[in-house]
Each structure stands twice: as C-alpha cells, then as structure tokens.
Design a protein around this motif. Structure first.
Motif, PDB file in Angstrom:
ATOM      1  N   GLY A 192       2.742   8.095   2.674  1.00  0.00           N
ATOM      2  CA  GLY A 192       2.462   9.502   2.482  1.00  0.00           C
ATOM      3  C   GLY A 192       2.824  10.304   3.716  1.00  0.00           C
ATOM      4  O   GLY A 192       3.301   9.753   4.719  1.00  0.00           O
ATOM      5  N   ALA A 194       5.783   3.355   2.891  1.00  0.00           N
ATOM      6  CA  ALA A 194       4.831   2.429   2.293  1.00  0.00           C
ATOM      7  C   ALA A 194       4.399   1.474   3.401  1.00  0.00           C
ATOM      8  O   ALA A 194       4.903   1.543   4.532  1.00  0.00           O
ATOM      9  CB  ALA A 194       5.451   1.663   1.132  1.00  0.00           C
ATOM     10  N   GLY A 235       0.825  -1.199   0.000  1.00  0.00           N
ATOM     11  CA  GLY A 235       0.000   0.000   0.000  1.00  0.00           C
ATOM     12  C   GLY A 235       0.862   1.253   0.000  1.00  0.00           C
ATOM     13  O   GLY A 235       2.026   1.235   0.400  1.00  0.00           O
ATOM     14  N   ALA A 236       0.275   2.344  -0.432  1.00  0.00           N
ATOM     15  CA  ALA A 236       1.004   3.608  -0.545  1.00  0.00           C
ATOM     16  C   ALA A 236       1.225   4.246   0.818  1.00  0.00           C
ATOM     17  O   ALA A 236       0.398   4.130   1.724  1.00  0.00           O
ATOM     18  CB  ALA A 236       0.227   4.566  -1.440  1.00  0.00           C
ATOM     19  N   PHE A 252      -4.629   9.691   8.386  1.00  0.00           N
ATOM     20  CA  PHE A 252      -4.070   9.170   7.134  1.00  0.00           C
ATOM     21  C   PHE A 252      -4.683   7.801   6.873  1.00  0.00           C
ATOM     22  O   PHE A 252      -4.678   6.929   7.741  1.00  0.00           O
ATOM     23  CB  PHE A 252      -2.543   9.051   7.277  1.00  0.00           C
ATOM     24  CG  PHE A 252      -1.883   8.265   6.166  1.00  0.00           C
ATOM     25  CD1 PHE A 252      -1.489   8.894   4.996  1.00  0.00           C
ATOM     26  CD2 PHE A 252      -1.652   6.901   6.302  1.00  0.00           C
ATOM     27  CE1 PHE A 252      -0.868   8.177   3.972  1.00  0.00           C
ATOM     28  CE2 PHE A 252      -1.031   6.179   5.289  1.00  0.00           C
ATOM     29  CZ  PHE A 252      -0.645   6.820   4.129  1.00  0.00           C
ATOM     30  N   ASN A 253      -5.237   7.605   5.670  1.00  0.00           N
ATOM     31  CA  ASN A 253      -5.780   6.313   5.264  1.00  0.00           C
ATOM     32  C   ASN A 253      -5.109   5.854   3.980  1.00  0.00           C
ATOM     33  O   ASN A 253      -4.947   6.643   3.050  1.00  0.00           O
ATOM     34  CB  ASN A 253      -7.290   6.409   5.011  1.00  0.00           C
ATOM     35  CG  ASN A 253      -8.090   6.571   6.282  1.00  0.00           C
ATOM     36  OD1 ASN A 253      -7.949   5.794   7.212  1.00  0.00           O
ATOM     37  ND2 ASN A 253      -8.928   7.597   6.341  1.00  0.00           N
ATOM     38  N   SER A 254      -4.726   4.586   3.929  1.00  0.00           N
ATOM     39  CA  SER A 254      -4.181   3.988   2.718  1.00  0.00           C
ATOM     40  C   SER A 254      -4.813   2.613   2.545  1.00  0.00           C
ATOM     41  O   SER A 254      -4.734   1.774   3.447  1.00  0.00           O
ATOM     42  CB  SER A 254      -2.661   3.870   2.802  1.00  0.00           C
ATOM     43  OG  SER A 254      -2.139   3.216   1.650  1.00  0.00           O
ATOM     44  N   THR A 273      -7.550  -1.457   4.970  1.00  0.00           N
ATOM     45  CA  THR A 273      -7.152  -0.060   5.149  1.00  0.00           C
ATOM     46  C   THR A 273      -6.233   0.104   6.345  1.00  0.00           C
ATOM     47  O   THR A 273      -6.544  -0.363   7.449  1.00  0.00           O
ATOM     48  CB  THR A 273      -8.392   0.834   5.342  1.00  0.00           C
ATOM     49  OG1 THR A 273      -9.234   0.708   4.184  1.00  0.00           O
ATOM     50  CG2 THR A 273      -7.992   2.294   5.516  1.00  0.00           C
TER      51      THR A 273
END
Length: 196
Positions: free
Chosen positions: A34, A154, A31-32, A42-44, A138
């Motif tokens: 940031g 990441a 997953g990304a 923050f959600n990825s 998530t």
C-alpha cells in the motif's frame, strides 16, 4: 498373536509417521502492500493457520519505493515480539526494488542500497524461533519524517520449521489412519478365521 502384534506395531508406527508429516520445510505467505505517505504508520497483517514450530523467519518487501531510506523504521511483529528490520538505515538513498531480510545474509544494513538484495536485519529474526507459526504476523512501516513518501507493492513472510508434536492431523492423515486401522482389523479377522 505374535503375527497380530507385529502388524499392529507396524500400523502404529506408520500412523505416528503420518501424524508428523506434511508441514515440515518452508512456507511462504503474502501480505498486502500500500501507500507509504509522510508521517504515517503502515500496518499489513498475515494470518497464518499452520501450526508448525518456527525455526527460521525471512521477510521480503516487494516493490518498495520511497524517496528517502532513512525516513523508514520497519518492524515484524508476532504476539509480544517486535523485531526491527530497519531503523533509519540507508541514508538519503531512494529504495526501489525487492529487499529481503534474513539472519543468514552476507550483507548487513551498512550495505543497504537502492536496488534491493538480501540483508541481515537490525535485530535477529531468530527471536521468533520456537514459536508456533499460527497467528497474526504484522509488517509495520513507520515514516517518521516529513517531505518524502513512497509505496510498498507487497510483502512475503517465509517461515521454516518442523511440525509441532501433538498437532491435529491433516484430513489425508486421518484417511490413512482409518485405512490402517481397517487393515489391522482385517488381519485380526483373517487370523481368527485361520485359527478356527
């Protein structure tokens, strides 16, 4: 007829084996990352299309940097289950490394440090066991205090498990099934010709 039954049984057994092969073991999804600014959620997300049944879950945060560990609450969410990996642990230390959360880890969160390692999460990731891997997973990181910020390079989600019964076979499995039926048909024709 007995010859035909034996060959059809062997073909059916091979097909059954093929239908449940291919997805067992562990799969890792990325997953990304940031920025992790002050007082922001923050959600990825990672969308998993594999349908095997989950038996173990591990999460790795790669390149996590922040100027205050205890500002961070970190969760893994899938469907209606939300598991807290970290909740204001680590004190005033500054994480800068790769951190893996694994139910089987030797270290608990009291050992959470600045340089990384493998730790048991606050809540057990085994809550996801028995679910299908398919769906959106998530990672949520909440910075719930001011004056400190950071970033995440990441994250990796590692899911282990066995194929779910009744799943749709892979294309290669379909090819093997068709070939098996073709061989069974050829054997029937040969047997019929020999009897005639």
């Amino acid at each position: 007829m007995e010859y035909l039954v034996k060959h059809l049984s062997a073909t059916a057994a091979a097909i059954a084996t093929l239908a449940f092969a291919g997805s067992a073991g562990a799969a890792t999804y990325v997953g990304a990352g940031g920025p992790l600014p002050d007082l922001v959620v923050f959600n990825s997300g990672i969308v998993v299309s594999d349908t095997f049944q989950v038996s173990d879950v591990n999460v790795t945060l790669e390149g996590l940097q922040h100027t205050f560990w205890a500002d961070l609450d970190i969760y893994l969410i899938n469907g209606d289950i939300s598991i807290a990996l970290v909740n204001e642990a680590g004190g005033s230390s500054d994480p800068n490394g790769d951190f893996t959360f694994d139910d089987q880890a030797a270290l608990d969160l009291t050992s959470l440090n600045t340089t990384g390692g493998v730790f048991r999460p606050l809540e057990a990731l085994s809550a996801f066991n028995g679910r299908s891997a398919a769906g959106t997973w998530t990672l949520r990181i909440v910075d719930d205090a001011g004056a400190d910020a950071g970033q995440l390079g990441a994250w990796k989600l590692t899911l282990s498990g066995a194929p779910s019964p009744g799943g749709v076979p892979e294309p290669s499995t379909w090819a093997m099934m068709i070939a098996g039926f073709g061989l069974a048909g050829a054997a029937m024709r040969r047997r019929r010709t020999a009897l005639a």
